[in-house]
Write a protein that holds these residues in place. Structure first.
Motif, mmCIF file in Angstrom:
data_model
loop_
_atom_site.group_PDB
_atom_site.id
_atom_site.type_symbol
_atom_site.label_atom_id
_atom_site.label_comp_id
_atom_site.label_asym_id
_atom_site.label_seq_id
_atom_site.Cartn_x
_atom_site.Cartn_y
_atom_site.Cartn_z
ATOM 1 N N THR A 4 0.811 -1.244 0.120
ATOM 2 C CA THR A 4 -0.204 0.122 -0.302
ATOM 3 C C THR A 4 0.959 1.374 -0.235
ATOM 4 O O THR A 4 -0.014 2.711 -0.056
ATOM 5 N N TYR A 5 2.604 0.783 -0.139
ATOM 6 C CA TYR A 5 2.959 2.365 0.046
ATOM 7 C C TYR A 5 2.923 3.102 -1.156
ATOM 8 O O TYR A 5 3.177 2.370 -2.443
ATOM 9 N N ASP A 6 3.142 4.198 -1.385
ATOM 10 C CA ASP A 6 3.117 4.997 -2.275
ATOM 11 C C ASP A 6 4.128 5.428 -2.467
ATOM 12 O O ASP A 6 4.571 6.418 -1.999
ATOM 13 N N ARG A 7 5.134 4.813 -3.867
ATOM 14 C CA ARG A 7 6.452 5.159 -3.957
ATOM 15 C C ARG A 7 6.710 7.201 -3.914
ATOM 16 O O ARG A 7 8.121 7.646 -3.919
ATOM 17 N N GLU A 8 5.264 7.785 -4.225
ATOM 18 C CA GLU A 8 6.249 9.019 -4.483
ATOM 19 C C GLU A 8 6.008 9.893 -3.328
ATOM 20 O O GLU A 8 5.920 10.910 -2.521
ATOM 21 N N ARG A 9 4.968 9.064 -1.511
ATOM 22 C CA ARG A 9 5.519 9.545 -0.590
ATOM 23 C C ARG A 9 6.639 9.766 0.521
ATOM 24 O O ARG A 9 7.242 8.381 -0.071
ATOM 25 N N PRO A 10 6.625 10.415 1.264
ATOM 26 C CA PRO A 10 7.660 10.354 2.336
ATOM 27 C C PRO A 10 7.328 8.716 2.925
ATOM 28 O O PRO A 10 6.951 8.246 3.332
ATOM 29 N N PHE A 11 8.596 8.013 3.366
ATOM 30 C CA PHE A 11 8.128 7.315 3.706
ATOM 31 C C PHE A 11 8.093 6.890 5.401
ATOM 32 O O PHE A 11 7.633 6.188 6.215
ATOM 33 N N THR A 12 9.171 7.578 6.015
ATOM 34 C CA THR A 12 9.247 7.480 7.366
ATOM 35 C C THR A 12 8.041 8.589 7.568
ATOM 36 O O THR A 12 7.869 8.111 8.684
ATOM 37 N N ALA A 13 6.421 9.156 7.129
ATOM 38 C CA ALA A 13 5.615 9.335 8.070
ATOM 39 C C ALA A 13 4.588 8.292 7.697
ATOM 40 O O ALA A 13 3.758 8.809 8.639
ATOM 41 N N TRP A 14 4.764 7.579 6.275
ATOM 42 C CA TRP A 14 4.119 6.334 6.279
ATOM 43 C C TRP A 14 4.451 5.995 7.435
ATOM 44 O O TRP A 14 3.206 5.232 7.827
ATOM 45 N N PHE A 15 5.614 5.336 7.548
ATOM 46 C CA PHE A 15 5.954 4.213 8.916
ATOM 47 C C PHE A 15 5.568 4.704 9.478
ATOM 48 O O PHE A 15 5.183 3.379 10.667
ATOM 49 N N PHE A 16 5.772 5.767 10.161
ATOM 50 C CA PHE A 16 5.869 6.447 12.079
ATOM 51 C C PHE A 16 3.887 6.412 12.237
ATOM 52 O O PHE A 16 3.783 6.609 13.315
ATOM 53 N N SER A 17 3.428 6.812 10.626
ATOM 54 C CA SER A 17 2.330 6.340 11.667
ATOM 55 C C SER A 17 1.589 4.822 11.661
ATOM 56 O O SER A 17 0.878 4.723 12.573
ATOM 57 N N ILE A 18 2.209 4.119 10.863
ATOM 58 C CA ILE A 18 1.935 2.979 11.385
ATOM 59 C C ILE A 18 2.174 2.748 12.840
ATOM 60 O O ILE A 18 1.996 2.135 13.765
ATOM 61 N N GLU A 31 7.643 12.818 14.970
ATOM 62 C CA GLU A 31 9.485 13.532 15.052
ATOM 63 C C GLU A 31 9.602 14.571 14.607
ATOM 64 O O GLU A 31 9.112 14.670 13.198
ATOM 65 N N SER A 32 10.541 15.244 15.042
ATOM 66 C CA SER A 32 10.857 16.687 14.764
ATOM 67 C C SER A 32 11.080 16.622 13.009
ATOM 68 O O SER A 32 10.733 16.768 11.818
ATOM 69 N N ASP A 33 12.355 14.804 12.777
ATOM 70 C CA ASP A 33 12.917 15.117 11.652
ATOM 71 C C ASP A 33 12.008 14.130 10.597
ATOM 72 O O ASP A 33 12.065 14.054 9.153
ATOM 73 N N PHE A 34 11.070 14.040 10.973
ATOM 74 C CA PHE A 34 10.167 12.698 10.391
ATOM 75 C C PHE A 34 8.651 12.979 9.761
ATOM 76 O O PHE A 34 7.564 12.650 9.723
ATOM 77 N N SER A 35 8.185 14.441 10.495
ATOM 78 C CA SER A 35 6.936 15.123 10.426
ATOM 79 C C SER A 35 6.463 14.999 8.633
ATOM 80 O O SER A 35 7.658 15.538 8.205
ATOM 81 N N GLU A 36 5.307 14.770 8.239
ATOM 82 C CA GLU A 36 5.360 15.028 6.936
ATOM 83 C C GLU A 36 5.460 16.158 6.529
ATOM 84 O O GLU A 36 5.976 16.547 4.548
#
Length: 182
Positions: A69-83, A110-115
């Protein structure tokens, strides 16, 4: 400089793993495991730390089951940390910690990982890509990193005037690009 836990490095590993690279997937899981241990240890009470390893494993399993379900165009860490965040919320709810779960929902991941920060970073890189390498470097050093014109001039071997003119022209080009007039 890219660290093993940067958005760029983690996303690259995720994309490689989606393309079938098993070694990249193992490296991704190892890196994410370390990040999750830190993430959960900062957010769990001492009594709940015994559950942390289970939570880490549940999150990695959720990643595995949702990889497609991961969208390759979106930031990965934001997607992962939402999980990860929702796994933590489920953990607190399962233990009657509704108030703690509600607090977690309002917290920035995370400050470094906010979408928003990641999206802004991608937008800035897209804008800078239209500049010459020299202009790009001047903008990065002075405007993004906050270095002085004098330091940048000595580092690049240019006069301070040349650096100021280069920055001015680069900003003008960026403004035109944003207005759509270039």
């Amino acid at each position: 400089m890219t660290t093993a836990h940067s958005e760029e490095a983690l996303k690259a590993l995720m994309l490689l793993s989606l393309d079938g690279d098993e070694a990249a997937y193992r490296r991704l899981l190892a890196a994410l495991r370390l990040l999750l241990v830190g993430y959960y240890s900062r957010r769990m009470a001492a009594a709940a730390k015994a559950d942390m390893e289970d939570l880490v494993q549940e999150t990695l399993l959720a990643l595995h089951s949702r990889r497609s379900t991961y969208d390759r165009e979106r930031p990965f860490t934001a997607w992962f940390f939402s999980i990860a965040r929702y796994k933590l919320i489920d953990h607190h709810r399962g233990r009657g910690g509704r108030r703690l779960a509600e607090t977690e929902l309002g917290e920035e991941i995370e400050s470094d990982f906010s979408e928003d920060a990641l999206t802004a970073s991608v937008d800035v890189e897209r804008l800078l890509h239209g500049l010459s390498p020299r202009q790009r470097e001047l903008i990065r050093q002075v405007k993004l990193e906050g270095q002085s014109v004098a330091d940048t001039a000595s580092r690049t071997g240019q006069s301070e005037s040349a650096v100021k003119v280069g920055i001015h022209r680069a900003l003008k080009a960026l403004a035109e690009k944003m207005r759509g007039t270039s």
